[in-house]
Scaffold this motif. Sequence first.
Motif, short mmCIF file in Angstrom:
data_model
loop_
_atom_site.label_atom_id
_atom_site.label_comp_id
_atom_site.label_asym_id
_atom_site.label_seq_id
_atom_site.Cartn_x
_atom_site.Cartn_y
_atom_site.Cartn_z
N PRO A 83 -25.80 127.74 10.82
CA PRO A 83 -26.00 127.41 12.30
C PRO A 83 -26.75 126.35 12.47
N LEU A 84 -26.63 125.44 13.57
CA LEU A 84 -27.32 124.37 14.25
C LEU A 84 -27.28 124.21 15.65
N ASP A 85 -28.28 123.19 15.91
CA ASP A 85 -28.25 123.00 17.35
C ASP A 85 -27.66 121.81 17.75
N LEU A 86 -26.22 122.07 18.22
CA LEU A 86 -25.82 120.71 18.81
C LEU A 86 -26.55 120.02 20.04
N SER A 87 -26.14 118.70 20.08
CA SER A 87 -26.58 117.98 21.41
C SER A 87 -25.95 118.18 22.54
N PRO A 88 -26.16 118.83 23.46
CA PRO A 88 -25.34 118.78 24.56
C PRO A 88 -25.41 117.67 25.53
N ILE A 89 -26.51 116.96 25.42
CA ILE A 89 -26.69 115.59 26.15
C ILE A 89 -25.83 114.49 25.45
N TYR A 90 -25.71 114.64 24.23
CA TYR A 90 -24.61 113.63 23.76
C TYR A 90 -23.41 113.82 24.32
N THR A 91 -22.86 115.13 24.33
CA THR A 91 -21.59 115.27 24.96
C THR A 91 -21.65 115.00 26.51
N ALA A 92 -22.83 115.34 27.21
CA ALA A 92 -22.74 114.88 28.26
C ALA A 92 -22.71 113.29 28.65
N ARG A 93 -23.51 112.82 27.91
CA ARG A 93 -23.34 111.18 27.85
C ARG A 93 -22.05 110.53 27.67
N CYS A 94 -21.28 111.25 26.65
CA CYS A 94 -19.99 110.88 26.52
C CYS A 94 -19.12 111.26 27.86
N ALA A 95 -19.30 112.31 28.33
CA ALA A 95 -18.62 112.52 29.46
C ALA A 95 -18.79 111.67 30.60
N TYR A 96 -20.00 111.21 30.84
CA TYR A 96 -20.34 110.32 31.68
C TYR A 96 -19.56 109.03 31.83
N ILE A 97 -19.47 108.53 30.49
CA ILE A 97 -18.76 107.31 30.28
C ILE A 97 -17.24 107.41 30.69
N GLU A 98 -16.63 108.64 30.29
CA GLU A 98 -15.24 108.77 30.60
C GLU A 98 -14.99 109.22 32.23
#
Length: 395
Positions: A83-98
């Motif tokens: 188990p690990l904690d993924l970065s939700p803000i990295y995902t959000a940042r990529c979505a903001y670009i798209e």
Amino acid sequence: MKIKHFLFAALFAVSTISLHAQDNLVSSLKTNQSDSSKQKFRFTELINLENTSIKNQGSSGTCWSYSTNSFLESEMIRMGKQPLDLSPIYTARCAYIEKGKNYVRMHGAVSLGDGGESHDVINMYRKYGAIPQSVYSGLNYGTTINKFGELSAVMEGILKAVVQNPNGKLTPNWLAAYTAAIDAYLGKVPDSFTYNGKTYTPQTFAQQVVGINPDDYIEFSSFTDHPYYTKFTLLVPDNWSFDQVYNLQVNDITDVIDHALKSGYTVAWATDVSEKGFSWKNGVAFVPEVPYEEMTAKQKEEMFNGPKPEMKITPEVRQQAFDDYSTTDDHGMHIVGLAKDQNGKEYYIVKNSWGPTNDYKGYIYVTKAFVQYKTTALLLHKGGIPKDIIKKIGI
């Protein structure tokens, strides 16, 4: 999900929220709770699938990313991975670009803001990979939790200026300027990083450590104005990518979730929490048999003091609530288990991203009627879908 009520957890507002909206928020916090609720419910866990720690999305509309990354973390556990904690803000940042690209291509004729859908996490994973939270927190200017009011205003300002086309022809530089502004707030994405002594890119980390196949995930909703068991475009403002989902009947919603949980699969859940039957403080959500506006003062006071009768949910009731805006797509959470109360009624155990700030330390017990009534979409691994549904949708 735009999470218009994420402030339940943090009790403060971003700069784009009006004072009137803040007053309404405080009012709802006071009415949708009881000081003695926890003593009046006796929950027995039936299924509680492993999930990572409770997070706090802070003052940001990123529930969709927190909830679905939590879902992916449970998928890793299900597959026997560490188990690990993924970065939700990295995902959000990529979505903001798209999302920015899409907004410009559509000449501004789609929604903005930092909201999104569960499928955005899968889509960003497919294109951009993943990063652990320890490498990319998104806290780039001294805050300890997310505070996105200014960032959201800046993103909107840049994109609106671009689509006004002041030069008469778009330059190739607008995307670089937009990306740089986002990175100024959230931090520049590293080309590579070290995790547990090994070097990865976001793409190789997704492939070698997270290890999910994005093509294995299916999204559903339920509406009467589309043929059942076929795909249609989910018509909610935060579906900026115009993704399609499969259409289920109302009872299928809970049948699919039940089957998934019993088979060891958790579920990413999009819903409406702007309901009088939803109490974050008390950690309970249900559909009152008597509409709130018809309740007596005593009935309102007693709403969360133990189990109550519920309204019967039909396809027509569900559709009407969506059509008249009683149901809105405003929050994403993570269904991780099943419980029953002292009367034998079953509730889903739902993980939220507002911190451990309620009676159940960040979790909420949600009735099946509420899920049938207020689900806007759900996403899960195809292995958790009942065989008869798989056959009906033809996958």
